[in-house]
Scaffold this motif. Structure first.
Motif, PDB file in Angstrom:
ATOM      1  N   GLU A   9       0.869  -1.183   0.000  1.00  0.00           N
ATOM      2  CA  GLU A   9       0.000   0.000   0.000  1.00  0.00           C
ATOM      3  C   GLU A   9       0.900   1.225   0.000  1.00  0.00           C
ATOM      4  O   GLU A   9       1.932   1.243   0.672  1.00  0.00           O
ATOM      5  CB  GLU A   9      -0.909   0.022   1.226  1.00  0.00           C
ATOM      6  CG  GLU A   9      -2.041  -0.980   1.178  1.00  0.00           C
ATOM      7  CD  GLU A   9      -3.048  -0.748   2.303  1.00  0.00           C
ATOM      8  OE1 GLU A   9      -3.891   0.178   2.187  1.00  0.00           O
ATOM      9  OE2 GLU A   9      -2.973  -1.485   3.303  1.00  0.00           O
ATOM     10  N   GLU A  10       0.504   2.255  -0.743  1.00  0.00           N
ATOM     11  CA  GLU A  10       1.346   3.433  -0.898  1.00  0.00           C
ATOM     12  C   GLU A  10       0.662   4.689  -0.376  1.00  0.00           C
ATOM     13  O   GLU A  10      -0.512   4.921  -0.614  1.00  0.00           O
ATOM     14  CB  GLU A  10       1.685   3.636  -2.376  1.00  0.00           C
ATOM     15  CG  GLU A  10       2.555   4.857  -2.646  1.00  0.00           C
ATOM     16  CD  GLU A  10       2.748   5.131  -4.113  1.00  0.00           C
ATOM     17  OE1 GLU A  10       1.912   5.840  -4.714  1.00  0.00           O
ATOM     18  OE2 GLU A  10       3.754   4.625  -4.671  1.00  0.00           O
ATOM     19  N   ASN A  11       1.437   5.509   0.346  1.00  0.00           N
ATOM     20  CA  ASN A  11       1.048   6.868   0.726  1.00  0.00           C
ATOM     21  C   ASN A  11       1.945   7.857   0.001  1.00  0.00           C
ATOM     22  O   ASN A  11       3.155   7.622  -0.129  1.00  0.00           O
ATOM     23  CB  ASN A  11       1.194   7.096   2.232  1.00  0.00           C
ATOM     24  CG  ASN A  11       0.132   6.388   3.046  1.00  0.00           C
ATOM     25  OD1 ASN A  11      -0.865   5.922   2.516  1.00  0.00           O
ATOM     26  ND2 ASN A  11       0.338   6.305   4.348  1.00  0.00           N
ATOM     27  N   VAL A  12       1.366   8.963  -0.439  1.00  0.00           N
ATOM     28  CA  VAL A  12       2.112  10.031  -1.113  1.00  0.00           C
ATOM     29  C   VAL A  12       1.780  11.354  -0.461  1.00  0.00           C
ATOM     30  O   VAL A  12       0.612  11.642  -0.176  1.00  0.00           O
ATOM     31  CB  VAL A  12       1.765  10.083  -2.615  1.00  0.00           C
ATOM     32  CG1 VAL A  12       2.299  11.363  -3.258  1.00  0.00           C
ATOM     33  CG2 VAL A  12       2.309   8.860  -3.343  1.00  0.00           C
ATOM     34  N   SER A  13       2.807  12.159  -0.206  1.00  0.00           N
ATOM     35  CA  SER A  13       2.586  13.500   0.329  1.00  0.00           C
ATOM     36  C   SER A  13       3.568  14.449  -0.349  1.00  0.00           C
ATOM     37  O   SER A  13       4.671  14.039  -0.730  1.00  0.00           O
ATOM     38  CB  SER A  13       2.774  13.519   1.849  1.00  0.00           C
ATOM     39  OG  SER A  13       2.265  14.708   2.415  1.00  0.00           O
TER      40      SER A  13
END
Length: 301
Positions: free
Chosen positions: A102-106
């Protein structure tokens, strides 16, 4: 996700995962190592509050996250998709990974300091924005705290005033025999492996299909979008004892031994080019909801 933060400097990553620092700037190689260590500490403190196991660093996830962060920083966008049209799980798997992710981007686009303490503070802020989400729009927070995750990789890139942070969370529960990553439409092969913990339950194997990705325009990447596995799939169920059938009168094709070893025939079922993603759905206890433990992508031209 876009947010305001601040830093200054230029750092990119080549294909060998080496940071290249603009002459005259601070040593961002060392700085980024410190930032990753700080982010890992933050994540594990947050998980400790929820009484879920800590994560350890996955080098492949870090490398893939870093390349995506670079793509976003130099391309002036923030998205789960890359400019090549690949989704997060496709990037990880086509680079050799087998685990579910699972990927988070900020992102921050107006930065002012390249000093280590400022970069640590700014990336921590970008992470805390994700962790601080509230239901029902709390997908990033749930990824951070998901109890099934075992590993994590942090990607960072800084280009001019643009800072990008990518977090890739990994669920590692399966070993696989070597899997080919390129095939022809209609091919059939045996997908085999072993559960790392034989007490876990392999509920089913699901084979997903989607068209080949295409390069995407910056205007499309500028629109915030969620990603997911495609809707087109075939479910392969465990083989039942003789005399028993499922509701559709089939007996199942997935063989799972008491030692956790499994085999299942997989057919690439569409006549057109695309990417197939093979997912093992796992339960650690029979009472819990199954979660994806593999996302093995196979490219068909």
């Amino acid at each position: 996700m876009q947010s305001a933060a601040s830093c200054l400097g230029v750092s990119v990553f080549d294909l060998d995962f080496t940071e290249l620092v603009q002459p005259g700037t601070e040593d961002l190689v060392k700085t980024f190592d410190e930032i990753r260590a700080n982010l890992l500490q933050l994540v594990n403190e947050e998980r400790a509050v929820e009484k879920v196991p800590p994560l350890v660093v996955d080098e492949l996830a870090t490398r893939i996250a870093s390349k995506h962060a670079l793509d976003m920083a130099t391309g002036n966008f923030a998205s789960h998709w890359g400019r090549d049209g690949l989704k997060p799980y496709q990037r990880y798997s086509l680079a050799g990974g087998i685990d579910a992710t699972e990927e988070n981007v900020s992102a921050a686009d107006n930065t002012w300091s390249g000093k280590t303490k400022d970069l640590i503070q700014d990336t921590a802020y970008l992470h805390i924005r994700l962790y601080g989400e509230k239901p029902p729009a709390d997908g990033h927070r749930r990824a951070i705290l998901a109890p099934q995750h075992t590993h994590v990789g942090f990607g960072l890139a800084l280009d001019q005033l643009r800072l990008r942070l990518v977090e890739v969370f990994v669920a590692r529960y399966v070993e696989l025999t070597p899997v080919r990553r390129e095939a022809k439409a209609g091919d059939t092969f045996i997908f085999a492996g072993k559960l790392l913990d034989a007490s876990h339950v392999l509920k089913q194997v699901e084979v997903f299909y989607e068209p080949l990705p295409k390069a995407v325009e910056s205007t499309w990447l500028a629109v915030s979008q969620h990603y997911s596995l495609p809707d087109d799939s075939v479910v392969l169920l465990p083989k039942l004892p003789q005399g028993l059938t499922y509701g559709d009168r089939t007996t199942g094709v997935l063989k799972v031994g008491s030692d956790g070893k499994f085999t299942v025939p997989v057919t690439l079922f569409r006549p057109t080019p695309g990417i197939y993603t093979i997912v093992c759905w796992i339960k650690r206890q029979r009472s819990e909801k199954a979660f994806p433990a593999t996302e093995v992508c196979i490219r068909v031209e």
